[in-house]
Design a protein around this motif. Structure first.
Motif: not given
Length: 632
Positions: A552-567, A591-593
């Motif tokens: 998927x595409x994710x905003x850079x800030x959000x993606x790198x803040x979460x690290x190796x974890x799922x959303x 997706x959903x949780x």
């Protein structure tokens, strides 16, 4: 003291000596690896029996081994050809009448260009998959292809002998060609004596610089100069400027250009066809970076890019392999009075192509990489030249359906152009996207580009959703079955980026695309997390982690803040985000949780884990396709 003597080895001997490590690469070799295109060009030289340079070897008499001083890429390509000859089988090896003969046998009423190209692709892929070694090529059975052809085209059932007879000349020709190549004598120069001098010999050989391109060789015969009308067409003044910059860079490097005066050069505004094509390529690269990979900065100004030569050659109606005749054909069709108008018309067609497919290459697919075209050079040339031919060219077809009597009228568009332009606007992007997903232009040659340029039903033909969906689903299934990843996960390549652009382009607003926001291509079940999970089941266990269903595409800030974890693992990364989790789900992840609960379930067996992962990517891929269908 060193001595040298001429010699030769058969291609089979070169292969065997590389296998047995009798041919070795010394430490001072540059180790530069040829691209697939360079390998294909050299294999074409071998197939056609054309001459090429010698291989320079040093003979170590004590160990009876040979060091490859010069010619490493040629020798390694010969080794690849003998090892896996079908890797070099392409549509140029197919008899030009065979696809049409097969459509007649199968009683396919619609023998359009797309059908012809599909039959070529089918035969090429069958050959590549069936003949992995030279012995398999030599033992080929023509009848074997009939089974696969009938699977693809059931209407041919019962006509096995006709199919076998039709493909026999093409396959026999390739088999005989391979047999001949095994025994082909490859010229060599063999050095003997003191090996201390070898690094110096290697340095002197390569100090001459990069080998001349075919275009630089043509420049010696393209001596006529043509006036560039920079008053009427100001943009073309850059073509003159690029040539001036190139010559000035050569002077800085110590090249003596005694007849070059920068001010006089610009004032004169007369260029050779080589200079025109070179400068036109740089102009395309600067003005249309989303379509062309050429660059015109100071570090690349001296590079001779092929795009300007290839595009002009295609619009003139010549095959790329016949580009040496460009000046003769150019004078016949255009002449010096209309050179500027021709270039301007080609630029108009480039503008049209940009409107049709440029958006997919402007799209921000990864904040860490420089954006660039997703297509190959031949693919974009096929589209631009197809537009040019439809708009300004006329021709007839001979009894073999080949274009003849080609002519150009540059003053105005043909009456049929308006209708064709509407068809292009509706359908060209669909064919463009599918071609990238299916890598149809990876090994394309003159035959394919020629047939597409002169076809009104390749980019203009209507593609219904059912066909579009089926072809993308086939690509998805193939990549899913091919990939078994664990420690090493494939980076997203052009097909994945194409699909993501296709998906998100119509989800993102114009403001999203225009602002400074950056996005990453991310794995929803992240690579690190998947490695940890798969480690439980052993090093040999792998899954298609890089499947488009997991990207998927994710905003850079959000993606790198979460690290190796799922959303979903730890929502602390959303603390400074402008997005709520529900917005990420709606706009980015789809997706959903519950979709990712399985990834944290350590009680799953290997089989259960594989089932859960495949269910996840299949379900998500279906949702992605539903999103695409909304704007189709």
């Amino acid at each position: 003291m060193n001595t040298w003597k001429p010699g030769s080895f058969t291609a089979q001997e070169i292969h065997d000596k590389i296998e047995s490590k009798k041919f070795i690469v010394p430490f001072y070799q540059r180790g530069r690896v040829w691209t697939d295109r360079q390998k294909d060009e050299f294999s074409d030289t071998l197939k056609r029996g054309l001459p090429f340079g010698t291989i320079l070897l040093y003979h170590d008499e004590v160990n009876n081994r040979y060091q490859i001083i010069d010619g490493l890429q040629r020798a390694s390509t010969i080794w690849e050809f003998i090892s896996e000859p079908a890797r070099f089988f392409n549509d140029g090896d197919i008899d030009e009448n065979l696809p049409k003969n097969l459509t007649d046998i199968a009683e396919i009423a619609n023998s359009s260009t797309s059908i012809i190209e599909s039959i070529k692709d089918h035969l090429v892929q069958w050959a590549k998959n069936s003949f992995k070694t030279m012995s398999e090529v030599q033992d080929m059975q023509y009848f074997d292809y009939t089974v696969e052809f009938i699977k693809e085209y059931p209407s041919a059932a019962g006509k096995e002998k006709d199919i076998s007879d039709a493909v026999k000349p093409t396959l026999k020709k390739f088999r005989d060609l391979c047999n001949g190549l095994c025994n082909m004598e490859i010229p060599a120069i063999i050095i003997e004596g003191d090996d201390d001098a070898l690094p110096e010999i290697f340095e002197r050989i390569n100090s001459k610089g990069t080998q001349l391109s075919k275009y630089e060789i043509y420049a010696a015969t393209w001596t006529k100069r043509y006036p560039i009308d920079t008053q009427k067409f100001p943009k073309l003044g850059k073509i003159v400027a690029y040539n001036k910059d190139r010559y000035e860079a050569m002077v800085v490097d110590g090249v003596d250009l005694s007849d070059f005066d920068p001010a006089e050069f610009v004032k004169n505004n007369k260029l050779s066809l080589f200079e025109i094509a070179y400068g036109f390529g740089k102009l395309l690269g600067q003005g249309y970076p989303m379509l062309f990979r050429t660059r015109a900065d100071k570090d690349n100004i001296k590079e001779i890019d092929s795009i300007g030569f290839s595009l002009i050659t295609a619009c003139i109606g010549l095959r790329n392999s016949n580009s040496k005749n460009l000046q003769v054909k150019f004078d016949e069709l255009v002449g010096e009075d209309k050179i500027s108008l021709l270039l301007q018309r080609i630029l108009q067609c480039v503008d049209t192509a940009t409107k049709l497919i440029g958006q997919y290459n402007r799209f921000k697919l990864n904040a860490q990489t420089v954006a660039g075209p997703l297509h190959t050079e031949f693919q974009i040339i096929s589209l631009v030249a197809n537009i040019f031919v439809a708009r300004y060219a006329t021709y007839q077809r001979d009894n073999k359906d080949r274009p003849i009597n080609y002519s150009i009228s540059l003053e105005s568009s043909k009456p049929s152009w308006d209708q064709y332009e509407v068809a292009l606007e509706e359908n060209a992007w669909k064919r463009y996207c599918l071609d990238i997903l299916q890598k149809r232009w990876g090994n394309a040659g003159d035959t394919r580009i020629d047939s597409v340029i002169f076809s009104g039903d390749y980019y203009g033909k209507k593609i219904p959703w059912s066909d579009f969906e089926t072809q993308i689903k086939t690509w998805y299934d193939e990549t899913k079955s091919e990939r078994r990843e664990h420690k090493r996960v494939a980076q997203p390549k052009e097909p994945e980026k194409m699909f993501l652009a296709l998906l998100y382009l119509h989800i993102f607003s114009a403001a999203d695309q225009a602002d400074s926001s950056k996005y990453d291509i991310e794995h929803l079940a992240t690579k690190k997390l998947m490695r940890v999970c798969l480690d439980r089941y052993g090093d040999e266990f792998g899954l298609p982690i890089s499947s488009i269903g997991n990207l998927c595409l994710l905003p850079e800030h959000e993606n790198r803040s979460k690290g190796a974890k799922t959303v979903y693992e730890d929502e602390a990364y959303l603390k400074d985000s402008k997005y709520a989790l529900s917005e990420l789900e709606e706009k980015f992840t789809f997706t959903s949780k519950d979709d990712l609960k399985w990834v944290l379930d350590e009680s799953l067996t290997a089989v259960e884990f594989e089932i859960a992962y495949n269910k996840f990517i299949d379900s998500r891929f279906s949702r992605m396709m539903e999103k695409i269908k909304e704007f189709f």
